[in-house]
Write an enzyme that holds these catalytic residues in place. Structure first.
Site, mmCIF file in Angstrom:
data_model
loop_
_atom_site.group_PDB
_atom_site.id
_atom_site.type_symbol
_atom_site.label_atom_id
_atom_site.label_comp_id
_atom_site.label_asym_id
_atom_site.label_seq_id
_atom_site.Cartn_x
_atom_site.Cartn_y
_atom_site.Cartn_z
ATOM 1 N N GLU A 1 45.688 49.881 40.724
ATOM 2 C CA GLU A 1 45.660 49.042 39.524
ATOM 3 C C GLU A 1 45.925 49.890 38.279
ATOM 4 O OE1 GLU A 1 42.143 46.626 39.106
ATOM 5 O OE2 GLU A 1 43.066 45.449 37.506
ATOM 6 N N HIS B 1 31.642 41.416 43.274
ATOM 7 C CA HIS B 1 32.928 40.771 43.562
ATOM 8 C C HIS B 1 32.649 39.359 44.087
ATOM 9 C CE1 HIS B 1 36.918 39.887 44.513
ATOM 10 N NE2 HIS B 1 37.287 40.967 45.180
ATOM 11 N N LYS C 1 32.981 43.732 37.386
ATOM 12 C CA LYS C 1 32.450 43.660 38.762
ATOM 13 C C LYS C 1 31.355 44.707 38.970
ATOM 14 C CE LYS C 1 36.315 41.640 41.388
ATOM 15 N NZ LYS C 1 37.439 41.541 40.441
ATOM 16 N N PHE D 1 43.459 40.300 49.159
ATOM 17 C CA PHE D 1 43.866 40.509 50.544
ATOM 18 C C PHE D 1 44.851 39.397 50.879
ATOM 19 C CE2 PHE D 1 39.695 42.653 52.123
ATOM 20 C CZ PHE D 1 40.013 43.778 51.395
ATOM 21 N N HIS E 1 40.912 43.790 37.791
ATOM 22 C CA HIS E 1 40.389 43.382 39.102
ATOM 23 C C HIS E 1 39.282 44.373 39.479
ATOM 24 C CE1 HIS E 1 40.294 41.376 42.904
ATOM 25 N NE2 HIS E 1 40.717 42.407 43.577
ATOM 26 N N CYS F 1 40.675 36.914 47.268
ATOM 27 C CA CYS F 1 40.089 37.350 46.001
ATOM 28 C C CYS F 1 40.818 36.826 44.775
ATOM 29 C CB CYS F 1 40.028 38.868 45.957
ATOM 30 S SG CYS F 1 39.328 39.542 47.463
#
Lengths: 154, 409
Positions: free
Chosen positions: B311, B337, B332, B397, B300, B161
């Site tokens: 976050e 995403h 998003k 990830f 994010h 990501c």
């Protein structure tokens, strides 16, 4: 009556969007910008069309006629070999018994008919072209030229 | 070190097929998330995703399309837009000093999917001859280089990501150091295939469909958030050495001034406050900026339980008492995403937020979460905001955390 060359010409005209009149037996591959990748792609389409398997290393061709001669030789070999393997598919060389999908043989070229083993599978990943005669005019190319394998975003 | 200008913007994403259209859609609070209608989606537990309104056949001839996975099509069109908006008139010397830096998480996943379907489902040995060339992760970057004859470095980054945030950050380092004069940097992702969606579904991180409104299924920072929604698209920006841009009188859309990069090593998926906070701090340090100078963060903000709380914690750690007054939004909620393209798409959002003074909202934030207690610009854009410095975060990830710092010009 169509020949191997006519059938190949139709494939090239269709897949590479070239006018068929530019495609003659003595046309150099360079002249229509068929590079090695384009040849690989063309051979794949020809394998589907003629129910043949090209050698693992494709020979170097100079002209369209070279390709036609090569295909005619493979077709002749294919037509000779299956007679040996009447009882067991394993008995025949892998090259001729490898299961391949594709439409049935009816629209093949005149010299690609006999001794063919029909495949039980139908290719889903290539558009079906069954019933199209090679005598029919090839699909009109969208553009007059530009057969490069390279991508050009508009 | 040299200053790095952003002189070109290219976007093909859910909500818009160029940067302005895309940004306007976000400012209007329009979600591009919806239900997929392809027949194969019947096998999915949740059929929601964010599609780009993009038809490759409008841009490429059939012969080209045989060689281009959707991910490369999206990337090529976004790159072309970026170059067009930059108004670059190429010389051979410029091409030699221009690099392509692209991020993608899944590469040509439709091609891979199709190849396996042919092989395993159809039981056919007839794999398409260009499967390798079409599926390989660096295909999109390679085609951009081929298309425009760019003979500098051509690199593909795959850090899930954060892939395209990394791609932009690494490109920024090169231009800043003077080893490249111009960089086409960004990312592309086209993950909306049965194989990829099923794999994500199995990971139990995808959002459940909102029963009243499928387009409202992604709810970052809300207590009723249930996961992320996958999207497809591409964004490419032109990074250019400042003086070079000035000399050729290019329009400068913004400046990238900082890049923070850290790695979490505690867990393959679980994010950490520590790792994210350090990435934010490093971005500020490389920008030589203090936390108080930051006026907006494009988060994010995936909409997963773990990400949004962590976050929030990282932002609080870096910004202290001021954190609650700092606008933070996750777009998003509207475009989904975009995985390997997310960082680049959100960089464009951040640059346009600075440029227009309008902060795009976090949509679908109706139910507050006590663990997420910042100013998320809920549900409506905020206009006339005089922001000089903004950050955009991408956490992946695998643990790769990337933060880019952008300055208004």
């Amino acid at each position: 009556m169509t020949t191997t060359f006519d059938a190949i010409r139709a494939i090239i005209a269709r897949d590479f969007e070239l006018p068929p009149e530019r495609l003659q037996r003595d046309t150099p591959l360079d002249a229509i910008e068929l590079d090695s990748l384009a040849i690989t792609e063309l051979v794949f389409a020809i394998e589907d069309e003629f129910k043949i398997t090209a050698e693992s290393t494709i020979p170097t061709f100079k002209t369209l006629g070279d390709i036609a001669d090569y295909v005619a030789r493979l077709v002749a070999e294919r037509d000779r070999k299956p007679r040996v393997a009447t009882t067991s598919a394993e008995a025949a060389p892998a090259a001729t018994t490898r299961s391949r999908p594709g439409k049935n043989a009816a629209n093949g070229a005149d010299d690609a008919g006999a001794g063919r083993k029909k495949s039980p599978r139908v290719a889903k990943h290539r558009p079906a072209r069954a019933g199209k005669s090679h005598d029919a005019p090839p699909r009109k190319p969208k553009r007059p030229s530009g057969g490069r394998a390279g991508a050009r975003a508009r | 070190v040299k200053r790095v200008a952003v002189t070109g913007l290219g976007v093909v994403a859910p909500g818009g097929n160029d940067a302005d259209e895309f940004f306007a859609s976000l400012v209007a609070g329009r979600s591009s998330i919806g239900v997929l209608h392809e027949a194969w989606t019947a096998r999915l537990a949740t059929r929601i995703a964010a599609r780009a309104a993009f038809d490759g056949s409008a841009h490429f001839r059939a012969q080209q399309l045989r060689m281009l996975d959707r991910v490369s099509q999206l990337a090529l069109v976004a790159a072309k837009q970026a170059i067009t908006t930059a108004g670059i008139d190429w010389t051979d010397e410029m091409r030699a000093r221009t690099g392509v830096f692209l991020g993608t998480g899944m590469g040509g996943s439709a091609t891979t999917d199709e190849g396996y379907a042919t092989l395993y489902r159809d039981g056919s040995d007839r794999i398409k001859p260009f499967t390798v060339l079409t599926a390989m992760n660096n295909a999109a970057a390679a085609w951009i280089g081929l298309e425009h004859g760019l003979t500098g470095p051509n690199l593909t980054y795959s850090t899930a990501c954060s892939s395209s945030a990394i791609a932009v950050g690494e490109a920024w380092e090169r231009v800043r150091a003077g080893t490249a004069q111009i960089a086409l940097a960004g990312g592309a992702e086209a993950p909306l295939t049965l194989g990829t969606l099923k794999a994500w579904e199995a990971l139990k991180t995808l959002a459940t469909e909102d029963p009243d409104d499928a387009s409202a299924s992604c709810k970052p920072f809300a207590r009723d958030r249930s996961g992320l929604v996958l999207g497809e698209g591409a964004a490419v920006v032109v990074l250019e050495e400042w003086q070079h841009a000035r000399r050729r009188k290019a329009e400068i859309f913004g400046e990238i001034v900082g890049y923070g990069l850290t790695t979490d090593t505690a867990h393959i998926t679980r994010p950490s406050v520590e790792g994210q906070a350090r990435a934010l701090e490093l971005a500020l340090a490389s920008a030589r900026a203090a936390p108080r100078e930051v006026g907006y963060i494009n988060a994010h903000g995936t909409g997963t339980a773990a990400n949004d709380a962590v976050e929030t914690g990282a932002i609080k750690r870096v910004f202290g008492a001021r954190a609650k007054k700092l606008p933070v939004s996750s777009t998003k909620s509207m475009h989904g995403h975009l995985l390997g393209a997310a960082g680049a798409v959100e960089l464009v959002v951040t640059l346009l937020a600075l440029r227009t003074g309008t902060l795009p909202p976090t949509l679908n934030l109706r139910v507050p979460d006590p663990e997420c207690d910042l100013d998320y610009v809920p549900n409506a854009a905020r206009e006339r905001q005089d922001v000089e410095l903004a950050l955009t975060s991408s956490f992946a990830f695998g643990g790769t955390n990337a933060v880019l710092a952008c300055k208004k010009v």
